[in-house]
Design an enzyme around this catalytic site. Structure first.
Site, short mmCIF file in Angstrom:
data_model
loop_
_atom_site.label_atom_id
_atom_site.label_comp_id
_atom_site.label_asym_id
_atom_site.label_seq_id
_atom_site.Cartn_x
_atom_site.Cartn_y
_atom_site.Cartn_z
CE LYS A 72 -4.05 -2.02 2.24
NZ LYS A 72 -5.02 -1.90 3.35
CG ASP A 107 -8.87 0.44 3.92
OD1 ASP A 107 -9.67 -0.34 3.36
OD2 ASP A 107 -7.68 0.16 4.14
P1 NAP Z 1 -0.64 -2.93 10.55
O1 NAP Z 1 -0.32 -1.67 9.89
O2 NAP Z 1 0.35 -4.05 10.54
O3 NAP Z 1 -1.02 -2.61 12.09
C1 NAP Z 1 -1.26 -3.66 12.99
C2 NAP Z 1 -1.73 -3.08 14.33
O4 NAP Z 1 -2.04 -4.18 15.21
C3 NAP Z 1 -0.67 -2.24 15.04
O5 NAP Z 1 -1.32 -1.23 15.80
C4 NAP Z 1 -0.02 -3.27 15.97
O6 NAP Z 1 0.59 -2.73 17.11
C5 NAP Z 1 -1.24 -4.08 16.38
N1 NAP Z 1 -0.88 -5.44 16.85
C6 NAP Z 1 -0.47 -6.47 16.08
N2 NAP Z 1 -0.25 -7.56 16.87
C7 NAP Z 1 -0.49 -7.16 18.15
C8 NAP Z 1 -0.42 -7.81 19.41
N3 NAP Z 1 -0.06 -9.11 19.53
N4 NAP Z 1 -0.76 -7.14 20.54
C9 NAP Z 1 -1.16 -5.83 20.44
N5 NAP Z 1 -1.24 -5.14 19.27
C10 NAP Z 1 -0.90 -5.81 18.13
O7 NAP Z 1 -1.99 -3.58 9.97
P2 NAP Z 1 -3.24 -2.80 9.34
O8 NAP Z 1 -3.10 -2.74 7.88
O9 NAP Z 1 -3.44 -1.55 10.11
O10 NAP Z 1 -4.44 -3.84 9.63
C11 NAP Z 1 -4.89 -4.03 10.94
C12 NAP Z 1 -6.15 -4.91 10.95
O11 NAP Z 1 -7.20 -4.25 10.24
C13 NAP Z 1 -5.98 -6.26 10.27
O12 NAP Z 1 -6.70 -7.21 11.02
C14 NAP Z 1 -6.62 -6.07 8.91
O13 NAP Z 1 -7.12 -7.27 8.36
C15 NAP Z 1 -7.76 -5.14 9.29
N6 NAP Z 1 -8.28 -4.36 8.16
C16 NAP Z 1 -9.57 -4.58 7.79
C17 NAP Z 1 -10.13 -3.86 6.75
C18 NAP Z 1 -11.56 -4.10 6.37
O14 NAP Z 1 -11.97 -3.67 5.29
N7 NAP Z 1 -12.33 -4.74 7.22
C19 NAP Z 1 -9.35 -2.90 6.06
C20 NAP Z 1 -8.02 -2.69 6.47
C21 NAP Z 1 -7.50 -3.44 7.53
P3 NAP Z 1 2.14 -2.25 17.04
O15 NAP Z 1 2.12 -0.89 16.44
O16 NAP Z 1 2.57 -2.26 18.46
O17 NAP Z 1 2.87 -3.26 16.19
#
Ligand code: NAP
Length: 297
Positions: A72, A107
């Site tokens: 992205k 999004d």
């Molecule tokens: P990302 O940039 O990798 O961010 C991941 C987030 O989760 C960070 O805040 C991270 O914290 C936290 N995290 C991961 N593992 C953790 C743990 N064990 N304990 C506490 N915090 C944890 O990912 P993203 O792109 O933002 O996506 C995040 C989620 O949103 C995913 O599940 C994705 O599938 C979902 N999503 C859904 C849609 C939809 O259309 N429904 C669209 C976009 C994303 P740190 O900063 O500390 O690493």
């Protein structure tokens, strides 16, 4: 070129990995539903190959693409982003406009449109939201909440510095908070949003007491595998209004389809049921439910 000779438009989702993506099911459903001749495929592209792939969309017969993890940020850098993609710092939708590769981030509207559909009026008099997470999805959610003039977004994240970075990006309305400050923040929150991967299949749960939220609060979870996360289950047990991740996924797909295929599609119960059924299938069968697509892998 005569209409009869015109090549049907095609789009794709580019990711690494990409097999789990439900986007082909969504877009091919709409193509069929509206009787549009076109195609939507998966393209598994390694990070080192992304720039070349994005630069050759037209040569590959594509009018545009969705972009998912981990491309992205690269998509943003390689395209002409609109204000929304620039503000979020990531692009998830690409389209060719007279040879120019443009991008946006859907999004933001996916998150907002889903809340509008699930909890009409959710933003009326909403003074404070609590958001878990500070990654890419959190940036889209924060941008959307600020666009709806939500006064304060309390951000709780495992890595506190990333929550602070969000404040620097979006300004003083974003307030990073420590886990110890959570109870007080929840008591004053009209909206709770989980943008982390917590609660996702094979991941730990988001461990918090929804009983701390006011009785009229709304709970949104971006995770959609499982469809009903432990957070949503707890919120529903308390009769709180909820918005799930699948709804956001469906609504974020609308704009790309309109850009590529020329018609604004509707998010219907029938489409939702189709994706829900796919999510409920065992993993081996689920991602191949749209084998009609000519995916190159
Ligand atoms: P990302 O940039 O990798 O961010 C991941 C987030 O989760 C960070 O805040 C991270 O914290 C936290 N995290 C991961 N593992 C953790 C743990 N064990 N304990 C506490 N915090 C944890 O990912 P993203 O792109 O933002 O996506 C995040 C989620 O949103 C995913 O599940 C994705 O599938 C979902 N999503 C859904 C849609 C939809 O259309 N429904 C669209 C976009 C994303 P740190 O900063 O500390 O690493």
């Amino acid at each position: 070129m005569s209409g009869a000779n015109r090549v049907a438009p095609a789009a794709c989702v580019i990711g690494w990995p990409v097999a789990h993506s439900r986007s082909p099911l969504i877009h091919n459903y709409w193509l069929k539903h509206y009787g549009i001749s076109g195609d939507y495929r998966r393209e598994a592209v390694m990070p080192k190959d992304f720039a070349a792939f994005a630069g050759s969309l037209a040569a590959r017969g594509y009018v545009g693409a969705n972009v998912t993890v981990p491309h992205k940020e690269a998509a943003l850098a390689l395209s002409e982003p609109d204000d929304r993609a620039r503000a979020v710092g990531a692009a998830n939708t690409l389209w060719l406009d007279h040879g120019v590769l443009r991008s946006t981030n859907t999004d933001v509207e996916g998150f907002l449109a889903n809340l509008d559909a699930c909890a009409p009026g959710w933003d009326r008099n909403l003074k404070q939201a609590v958001m878990f997470g500070a990654g890419g999805a959190a940036r889209a959610v924060a941008h959307g909440l600020l666009a709806r003039c939500i006064g304060r977004i309390v951000v709780v994240n495992r890595t506190f510095e990333r929550a602070e970075a969000l404040r620097q990006m979006f300004g003083a309305a974003v307030q990073p908070a420590r886990w110890e400050e959570l109870a007080a923040a929840l008591a004053g929150a009209g909206l709770l949003v989980n943008t982390t991967t917590l609660g996702m299949e094979k991941q730990p749960d988001l461990d918090l007491d929804v009983g701390l939220l006011p009785a009229d609060a709304i709970v949104a979870d971006l995770v959609y595998v499982p469809l009903v996360t432990p957070l949503l289950k707890a919120a529903r047990a308390r009769d709180l209004r909820t918005a799930d991740g699948l709804g956001m996924l469906l609504h974020q797909a609308v704009r790309g389809f309109a850009l590529w295929f020329g018609r604004t599609p509707e998010v219907t119960g029938e489409l939702r049921a189709l994706i829900e059924a796919d999510l409920a299938r065992p993993p081996d069968n689920s991602v191949r439910a749209d084998t009609g697509s000519r995916a190159k892998r």
